[in-house]
Enzyme design. Structure first.
Site, PDB file in Angstrom:
ATOM      1  CE1 TYR A 143      -3.704   2.595   0.486  1.00 30.38           C
ATOM      2  CE2 TYR A 143      -2.604   3.302   2.543  1.00 30.38           C
ATOM      3  CZ  TYR A 143      -3.447   3.415   1.630  1.00 30.38           C
ATOM      4  OH  TYR A 143      -4.304   4.451   1.619  1.00 30.38           O
ATOM      5  CG  ASP A 162       5.555   3.545   0.788  1.00 33.06           C
ATOM      6  OD1 ASP A 162       6.155   4.109   2.033  1.00 33.06           O
ATOM      7  OD2 ASP A 162       4.338   3.551   0.448  1.00 33.06           O
ATOM      8  CE  LYS A 183       0.847   5.147   8.566  1.00 33.71           C
ATOM      9  NZ  LYS A 183       0.855   4.034   7.054  1.00 33.71           N
TER      10      LYS A 183
HETATM   11  C1  LIG Z   1       0.167   4.704   5.749  1.00 37.17           C
HETATM   12  C2  LIG Z   1       1.054   4.434   4.579  1.00 37.17           C
HETATM   13  C3  LIG Z   1       0.759   5.248   3.378  1.00 37.17           C
HETATM   14  C4  LIG Z   1      -0.150   6.548   3.294  1.00 37.17           C
HETATM   15  O1  LIG Z   1       0.066   7.400   4.268  1.00 37.17           O
HETATM   16  P1  LIG Z   1      -1.206   8.340   4.580  1.00 37.17           P
HETATM   17  O2  LIG Z   1      -0.412   9.218   5.574  1.00 37.17           O
HETATM   18  O3  LIG Z   1      -2.083   7.454   5.158  1.00 37.17           O
HETATM   19  O4  LIG Z   1      -1.652   9.017   3.597  1.00 37.17           O
HETATM   20  C5  LIG Z   1       1.790   4.951   2.316  1.00 37.17           C
HETATM   21  N1  LIG Z   1       2.801   3.924   2.445  1.00 37.17           N
HETATM   22  C6  LIG Z   1       2.685   3.164   3.481  1.00 37.17           C
HETATM   23  C7  LIG Z   1       3.590   2.069   3.306  1.00 37.17           C
HETATM   24  C8  LIG Z   1       1.893   3.411   4.381  1.00 37.17           C
HETATM   25  O5  LIG Z   1       1.961   2.398   5.498  1.00 37.17           O
END
Ligand SMILES: *Cc1c(COP(=O)(O)O)cnc(C)c1O
Length: 405
Positions: free
Chosen positions: A147, A240, A268
């Site tokens: 994701y 990511d 995060k």
């Molecule tokens: C949470 C997450 C996102 C998206 O971040 P948001 O702040 O919710 O838009 C993208 N990549 C990874 C791996 C994530 O865990």
């Protein structure tokens, strides 16, 4: 099905449903298909959440991993309060940007330059645009079950809440995308794809430690092959690390595997619970961004001083905490791993409860005062504030549940 009474939560959710689609501002919060009233939270402290019905829960969601020191850490609160006195927002250069960027570049040595945005979605979306702009090639490769937020090119076989939407795990409203999703940790499929289409690939994005199909570390050989192929075919490789960044360790998955991508997305933890994310990497690529280059990106609240103040307060406290975080996670995983498949790396873990038992498991844990991620697609997180007593209670509740199956 939940055995604890939560009338106030239920009433609140019913009112929310009248004004907000599905009652939530992000779909996972709706607990769809679980047969459980969504959790309403009145306040959080340390490793606990408190609902409007007087119940408390040990929290393993931790704001999807954003909270690593514990909720309401006094040092973070103090930093935010001090900054609030100086102004909530201004759209000009400030010293907090410098401090935050210095810490990120120090911990992640492959980041030569970094830019702050407001969400992980924005970080991944912009990193991809930048990679496409840099290589001049549009084909994007991602991996099943990963994701990267909800920008259009990424809603193809995405993990997390997206995976629960329909069998194609995609979204309506997203037109044809030049995106290919390949199986995760499958070196043969990767090799075969690049042998056929490698020359067209502009960008590859991967969660080097996936947190959106449960916690699934990538196989080191697979990741090495990916680095070699992207280098050979001239594609920009993006890690990511929005979840894994400062949860796997101080140097993220990059440090853990010793493999250096071209760009890294962070989020995060770097905002300590306030909206901030970032992407960064090789200066040669980053300098393609406006105003230096022709890849556009902007944001009114990018680098919000309040969020930066919280982020700095968290980042400054990260060195030296990872052995302790790992020890805490293992209080749970060391016992559970003998009974169900369990992955743990740094401060993230998943006990893979069999799908047919998952709903019962989630309800049971909630009724025991433990808030686990509401889907097997999400990683669990621990913070420095998780007490050994709470961790042992959680472990015992999981063992209790499994012994009744
Ligand atoms: C949470 C997450 C996102 C998206 O971040 P948001 O702040 O919710 O838009 C993208 N990549 C990874 C791996 C994530 O865990």
């Amino acid at each position: 099905m939940s055995t604890i009474d939560r009338p106030n939560s239920k009433k609140l959710f019913e009112s929310l449903c009248k004004l907000i689609p599905g009652g939530v501002n992000s779909p996972a919060r709706a607990f769809k298909g679980l047969g459980v009233t969504p959790l309403a939270v009145e306040r959080a402290a340390g490793d606990m959440l408190f609902d409007p019905d007087g119940n408390s829960y040990i929290d393993y969601v931790c704001s999807w991993g954003a909270i690593i020191l514990g909720h309401n850490h006094p040092g973070v609160l103090a930093a935010v309060k001090a900054q609030m006195e100086k102004g909530l927002s201004f759209v000009n250069s400030n010293n907090l940007e410098l401090k935050h960027a210095e810490l990120i570049c120090k911990y992640m040595p492959s980041i030569e330059k970094v830019r702050m945005v407001s969400s992980g979605t924005e970080a991944a979306m912009t990193a991809i645009r930048l990679g496409r702009g840099f290589t001049g090639k549009n084909l994007l490769v991602k991996f099943d079950g990963n994701y990267h937020g909800h920008s259009d090119p990424l809603l193809i076989k995405a993990g997390s809440a997206v995976a629960l939407m329909n069998e194609h795990a995609s979204s309506k409203g997203v037109g044809n995308q030049e995106t290919v999703s390949l199986p995760y940790n499958n070196s043969e499929a990767l090799q075969a794809f690049f042998e056929g289409q490698g020359a067209n690939v502009g960008v590859v994005i991967i969660e080097p430690v996936a947190g959106n199909m449960g916690c699934v570390p990538s196989d080191p050989e697979f990741l090495q092959l990916l680095r070699a192929l992207t280098e050979h075919y001239g594609a920009v490789l993006i890690f990511d690390e929005v979840i894994s960044g400062f949860r796997v360790g101080l140097h993220g998955a990059t440090g853990y595997y010793g493999i250096t991508p071209d760009l890294i997305c962070l989020g995060k933890i770097i905002g300590g619970g306030l909206p901030i994310a970032a992407f960064g990497g090789k200066a040669e690529i980053m300098d393609q961004l406006a105003p230096l280059g022709e890849v556009f990106q902007a944001g009114t609240l990018s680098g919000s001083p309040i969020a930066l103040a919280a982020g700095i307060a968290v980042l400054e406290r990260l060195p030296g905490i990872y052995d302790e975080l790992e020890r805490k996670a293992r209080i749970i995983t060391d016992s559970v791993k003998d009974l169900v498949p369990t992955n743990q790396i740094g401060a993230m873990f998943t006990c893979f409860i069999p799908p047919e038992q998952f709903n019962a498991y989630f309800s049971f844990m909630l009724s025991e005062g433990v808030y686990m991620p509401q889907s097997p697609h999400e990683t669990s997180s621990v913070t420095l504030a998780h007490t050994d007593t709470h961790l042992a209670c959680t472990r015992d509740a999981i063992l209790d549940f499994l012994s009744r199956q």
